[in-house]
Write a protein that holds these residues in place. Structure first.
Motif, PDB file in Angstrom:
ATOM      1  N   LYS A  40      16.751  12.503 -63.640  1.00 59.56           N
ATOM      2  CA  LYS A  40      15.790  13.025 -62.419  1.00 59.56           C
ATOM      3  C   LYS A  40      16.121  14.436 -62.198  1.00 59.56           C
ATOM      4  O   LYS A  40      14.828  15.063 -61.725  1.00 59.56           O
ATOM      5  N   GLU A  41      17.019  14.960 -62.177  1.00 58.00           N
ATOM      6  CA  GLU A  41      17.190  16.544 -62.027  1.00 58.00           C
ATOM      7  C   GLU A  41      16.552  17.379 -63.264  1.00 58.00           C
ATOM      8  O   GLU A  41      15.726  18.320 -62.932  1.00 58.00           O
ATOM      9  N   LYS A  42      16.546  16.909 -64.479  1.00 61.33           N
ATOM     10  CA  LYS A  42      15.812  17.644 -65.597  1.00 61.33           C
ATOM     11  C   LYS A  42      14.421  17.353 -65.364  1.00 61.33           C
ATOM     12  O   LYS A  42      13.740  18.455 -65.531  1.00 61.33           O
ATOM     13  N   MET A  43      13.802  16.433 -65.102  1.00 64.87           N
ATOM     14  CA  MET A  43      12.555  16.055 -64.852  1.00 64.87           C
ATOM     15  C   MET A  43      11.850  16.891 -63.588  1.00 64.87           C
ATOM     16  O   MET A  43      11.050  17.552 -63.659  1.00 64.87           O
ATOM     17  N   LYS A  44      12.656  17.117 -62.735  1.00 62.52           N
ATOM     18  CA  LYS A  44      12.401  17.802 -61.452  1.00 62.52           C
ATOM     19  C   LYS A  44      12.380  19.347 -61.899  1.00 62.52           C
ATOM     20  O   LYS A  44      11.381  20.076 -61.414  1.00 62.52           O
ATOM     21  N   TYR A  45      13.248  19.788 -62.710  1.00 59.17           N
ATOM     22  CA  TYR A  45      13.271  21.149 -63.215  1.00 59.17           C
ATOM     23  C   TYR A  45      11.958  21.488 -63.966  1.00 59.17           C
ATOM     24  O   TYR A  45      11.287  22.516 -63.922  1.00 59.17           O
ATOM     25  N   TYR A  47       9.162  19.995 -63.904  1.00 57.92           N
ATOM     26  CA  TYR A  47       7.973  19.858 -63.221  1.00 57.92           C
ATOM     27  C   TYR A  47       7.837  21.164 -62.191  1.00 57.92           C
ATOM     28  O   TYR A  47       6.624  21.558 -62.256  1.00 57.92           O
ATOM     29  N   ASP A  48       8.817  21.677 -61.690  1.00 56.59           N
ATOM     30  CA  ASP A  48       8.588  22.610 -60.915  1.00 56.59           C
ATOM     31  C   ASP A  48       8.580  23.964 -61.637  1.00 56.59           C
ATOM     32  O   ASP A  48       7.729  24.859 -61.393  1.00 56.59           O
ATOM     33  N   ASN A  49       8.677  24.095 -62.895  1.00 64.00           N
ATOM     34  CA  ASN A  49       8.493  25.169 -63.804  1.00 64.00           C
ATOM     35  C   ASN A  49       6.973  25.030 -64.304  1.00 64.00           C
ATOM     36  O   ASN A  49       6.336  26.024 -64.409  1.00 64.00           O
ATOM     37  N   TYR A  50       6.471  23.907 -64.299  1.00 62.18           N
ATOM     38  CA  TYR A  50       5.184  23.647 -64.713  1.00 62.18           C
ATOM     39  C   TYR A  50       3.981  23.825 -63.546  1.00 62.18           C
ATOM     40  O   TYR A  50       3.146  24.433 -63.747  1.00 62.18           O
ATOM     41  N   ILE A  51       4.325  23.634 -62.361  1.00 59.56           N
ATOM     42  CA  ILE A  51       3.584  23.624 -61.222  1.00 59.56           C
ATOM     43  C   ILE A  51       3.517  25.368 -60.870  1.00 59.56           C
ATOM     44  O   ILE A  51       4.598  25.971 -60.669  1.00 59.56           O
ATOM     45  N   HIS A  52       2.269  25.625 -60.815  1.00 63.68           N
ATOM     46  CA  HIS A  52       2.148  27.347 -60.228  1.00 63.68           C
ATOM     47  C   HIS A  52       1.343  27.011 -59.225  1.00 63.68           C
ATOM     48  O   HIS A  52       0.155  26.334 -58.928  1.00 63.68           O
ATOM     49  N   ASN A  53       1.687  27.905 -58.130  1.00 64.50           N
ATOM     50  CA  ASN A  53       0.889  27.762 -56.705  1.00 64.50           C
ATOM     51  C   ASN A  53      -0.585  28.718 -57.184  1.00 64.50           C
ATOM     52  O   ASN A  53      -0.301  29.548 -57.704  1.00 64.50           O
ATOM     53  N   LYS A  54      -1.642  28.224 -56.684  1.00 64.47           N
ATOM     54  CA  LYS A  54      -2.836  28.767 -56.855  1.00 64.47           C
ATOM     55  C   LYS A  54      -2.958  29.848 -55.483  1.00 64.47           C
ATOM     56  O   LYS A  54      -2.676  29.705 -54.430  1.00 64.47           O
ATOM     57  N   GLU A  55      -3.400  31.236 -56.020  1.00 63.49           N
ATOM     58  CA  GLU A  55      -3.408  32.119 -55.082  1.00 63.49           C
ATOM     59  C   GLU A  55      -5.008  32.540 -54.984  1.00 63.49           C
ATOM     60  O   GLU A  55      -5.508  32.885 -56.108  1.00 63.49           O
ATOM     61  N   PHE A  56      -5.499  32.452 -53.957  1.00 61.88           N
ATOM     62  CA  PHE A  56      -6.964  32.952 -53.608  1.00 61.88           C
ATOM     63  C   PHE A  56      -6.803  34.154 -52.820  1.00 61.88           C
ATOM     64  O   PHE A  56      -6.100  34.429 -51.936  1.00 61.88           O
ATOM     65  N   LYS A  57      -7.860  34.926 -53.162  1.00 65.14           N
ATOM     66  CA  LYS A  57      -8.080  36.269 -52.235  1.00 65.14           C
ATOM     67  C   LYS A  57      -9.755  35.905 -51.742  1.00 65.14           C
ATOM     68  O   LYS A  57     -10.428  35.217 -52.169  1.00 65.14           O
ATOM     69  N   GLU A  58     -10.132  36.797 -50.735  1.00 63.68           N
ATOM     70  CA  GLU A  58     -11.394  36.837 -50.305  1.00 63.68           C
ATOM     71  C   GLU A  58     -12.229  37.395 -51.315  1.00 63.68           C
ATOM     72  O   GLU A  58     -12.157  38.194 -51.821  1.00 63.68           O
TER      73      GLU A  58
END
Length: 131
Positions: A40-45, A47-58
């Motif tokens: 579970k710790e390995k999969m969380k690591y 997953y967290d590396n794969y997910i990137h926050n989307k940043e939007f600008k006006e």
């Protein structure tokens, strides 16, 4: 009860064997628990590396996810609807979008994705934000 006593004359040996089996079962459980927690710790690591926050600008162009499509699914129908322009970004991730009729409404930032294509004026637009 008398039949059990007749067949198992050595109660101490049987009792010790049963206690050893229960201890071995506890040991198997402990090893399974530790290996699953490591997995579970390995999969969380990962997953967290794969997910990137989307940043939007006006001013960014975005596509909005059409959640109403589930009622009338189309095999080749896109789940992303039209292009919208971002006119406001809140600190907690909500976006104010403006459509073609200049109507402004607020949506969750997870329901949109960047639009990669052509504007209404024919110019190509590529919007990518990386960390």
């Amino acid at each position: 009860m008398w039949a059990l006593k007749k067949l198992n004359l050595e109660w101490d040996v049987v009792a010790n064997l049963r206690v050893a089996q229960l201890n071995e079962l506890d040991e198997f459980w402990y090893h399974a628990y530790t290996s699953s927690s490591l997995y579970k710790e390995k999969m969380k690591y990962l997953y967290d590396n794969y997910i990137h926050n989307k940043e939007f600008k006006e001013g960014d162009l975005v596509l909005l996810f059409n959640s109403q499509l589930r009622m009338f699914p189309g095999k080749l129908k896109s789940k992303w609807s039209y292009t919208f322009k971002v006119v406001g970004v809140t600190s907690f991730g909500a976006l104010d979008l403006k459509n073609k009729n200049d109507e402004v409404f607020r949506v969750n930032g997870h329901m949109v994705k960047h639009y990669l294509g052509k504007c209404n004026d024919g110019h190509s637009v590529v919007v990518l934000h990386f960390k």
